[in-house]
Scaffold this motif. Structure first.
Motif: not given
Lengths: 248, 287
Positions: A107-109, A95, A97-100, A104
């Motif tokens: 770092t996003a989470t 899973d 995140f394909a567009s990150l 990212e």
């Protein structure tokens, strides 16, 4: 690095019945993982191993029983609160995140952990998986299977969890990547005392990485033993896990 | 002739920028959150009436009314999102369409009851009235203002979505809601904030629209058509797509009415049909 605080398990399930909608997948499952402990979850395909992890994370309808984490009853908590409390889930499908970008995704989470769980940041996960650093600017959907799995593990480490919950992390990967991941997961569990729940088809690998093991059969725990002991118990493995001990 | 062309392009771009501010929030909620919110037009109308109230009843300057329009539309929309819309996230598109178009009817009736059916004029500050001369051509000052605002909004949206952690969390939640939750993102809250920002922009667009196209209780219906065209031509969820599509449609609309008056009002529909014929997913759409 065993901890003194062994009386309160880090993760504890008591008499859990869970499933999807009305359908019961797990029935009467109890288990516990102490701080720094590790648990292999074995069993054939479709016996409820992934459902067990989804129950721990709160994605599945819990019909009965309790899930405790670090002494707190989290049975009713939504998944994002469980993750923030320190449950580090690495999903089976990775899973990513394909567009990150890769960075990212990391770092996003990301979250600073509490106490000694605060060691993971960008530089330490890049040290663990140098490949990710090379690919930091790539999008999440431009990675090979092995890179995706490294990213999935690194992304969860960036949340600085107190337990790592891995769902078939070696599935479908090239042997050389499998070796690398086994070494790194082993180092985290054995040397650093990261608590671990590992669902894995390859019983030999899973038992080598953990100190306790359970075997699930049709939604119930059919067998529980020390991992080293179960590794020698060929009859039980044959009965519940089948051909997987030999590896492929 | 060249001068006319420049003015037509300029006026068209200004109209396009208005369409962009009105539509971009819809593109985000429709494209990123898969929620068909036809009430977007009603939130735009709400922003317009907020500006009317703030400037006429409270006597505050027009520029102050713009953030007020944004904030009121954002807050009201998040109230609807928390109580009503979220129940429809998994309800299927037809239910979403029926419910939200019903809201537009209700909003239109409410606006007619409170404000009457007449156009609502507003008082602009001196510097936004009249024209600004440049290279011998006369450009409407308000249109220049509109273009600048739209460019600033575009910049802020792109920066916010592409270069901030919150933007990355929105994209992560859209990519894979379950994985995002399992890693600690509060997806409900992220979506509610996104929804509020999108509706707030609609409110701002409604406020900016009064001077260019007027405001009456049919605004929510009338501009919903333009919004849907911008979103479908630009491609769902794409800020750049909305920007290009809105510019294209604005210029085509003004140029059509100016150069081919017989065809004028149909120009944007012809462009929509042509674009969707060649690229059914829209100019910047991914699916």
């Amino acid at each position: 690095m065993a901890t003194e605080n062994a009386q309160t398990p880090l993760l504890q399930l008591e008499n859990v019945r869970a499933g999807y909608g009305e359908a019961v997948v797990l029935d009467g499952v109890s288990l516990s993982v102490p701080e720094g402990g590790s648990l292999a979850v074995l069993g054939r395909n479709g016996v409820g191993k992934t459902t067990l992890l989804l129950t721990i994370m709160g994605f599945v309808n819990l019909m009965q029983g309790t899930v405790r984490f670090a002494g707190r009853d989290i049975s009713g908590a939504p998944p994002h609160k469980r993750a923030r409390a320190g449950l580090g889930w690495v999903p089976q499908e990775r899973d990513i995140f394909a567009s990150l970008t890769v960075e990212e995704n990391l770092t996003a989470t990301a979250r600073a952990g509490q106490g000694n769980a605060g060691r993971w940041d960008l530089s330490s996960v890049y040290d663990l998986f140098p490949r990710l650093k090379e690919r930091r600017a790539n999008m999440g959907n431009q990675l090979s299977g092995g890179e995706q799995q490294m990213l999935a593990i690194a992304r969860t480490l960036m949340t600085n969890p107190s337990i790592l919950i891995l769902d078939e992390p070696l599935e479908g990967l090239a042997p050389i990547i499998v070796e690398e991941l086994i070494a790194k997961i082993g180092a985290m569990a054995k040397d650093e005392g990261m608590a671990l729940v590992l669902v894995e088809q390859h019983a030999e690998v899973a038992l080598g990485l953990t100190d306790q093991a359970i075997v699930i059969e049709r939604g119930v725990i059919a067998h529980a033993a020390g991992s080293a002991e179960l590794l020698k118990d060929q009859a039980t493995l044959d009965r519940y896990v089948g051909l997987n001990l030999e590896g492929e | 002739m060249i001068g006319n062309l420049a003015i037509v392009l300029f006026d068209g771009l200004a109209f396009g920028m208005l369409l962009f501010v009105l539509s971009v929030g819809l593109s985000v909620t429709l494209g990123l959150m898969n929620f068909v919110n036809l009430a977007h037009g009603a939130f735009a109308m709400l922003g317009g009436y907020v500006t009317v109230l703030v400037t006429r009843e409270l006597g505050l300057p027009f520029l102050w009314s713009l953030p007020a329009a944004f904030i009121v539309a954002a807050l009201v929309s998040v109230g609807f999102e928390r109580t009503l819309f979220r129940r429809l996230y998994r309800a299927g598109e037809l239910n979403q369409v029926l419910f939200t178009i019903g809201l537009v009817f209700a909003a239109s009736a409410a606006a007619a009851y409170v404000f009457g059916t007449a156009q609502q004029p507003i008082q602009l500050p001196q510097f936004l009235r009249g024209v600004t001369e440049f290279a011998g051509l006369r450009f409407g000052s308000y249109r220049i203002f509109l273009i600048i605002i739209a460019l600033v909004i575009t910049g802020l949206l792109v920066l916010g979505l592409e270069y901030t952690r919150f933007g990355a969390q929105i994209r992560a939640a859209v990519d894979n809601q379950r994985a995002a939750q399992g890693l600690g993102i509060d997806v409900d809250t992220v979506f509610a904030v996104t929804f509020a920002l999108g509706s707030g922009l609609a409110g701002l667009g409604g406020a900016l629209a009064i001077e260019m196209v007027g405001l009456d209780p049919s605004f929510g219906f009338h501009y919903l058509v333009y919004m849907m065209i911008v979103v479908s031509v630009g491609g769902l969820g794409s800020i750049a797509g909305s920007f290009v599509a809105a510019s294209l449609l604005g210029i085509a609309d003004v140029a059509g009415k100016y150069f081919v008056p017989d065809l004028g009002a149909f120009m944007i529909y012809l462009i929509m049909i042509a674009v969707l014929f060649l690229r059914p997913q829209g100019l910047f759409g991914k699916r």
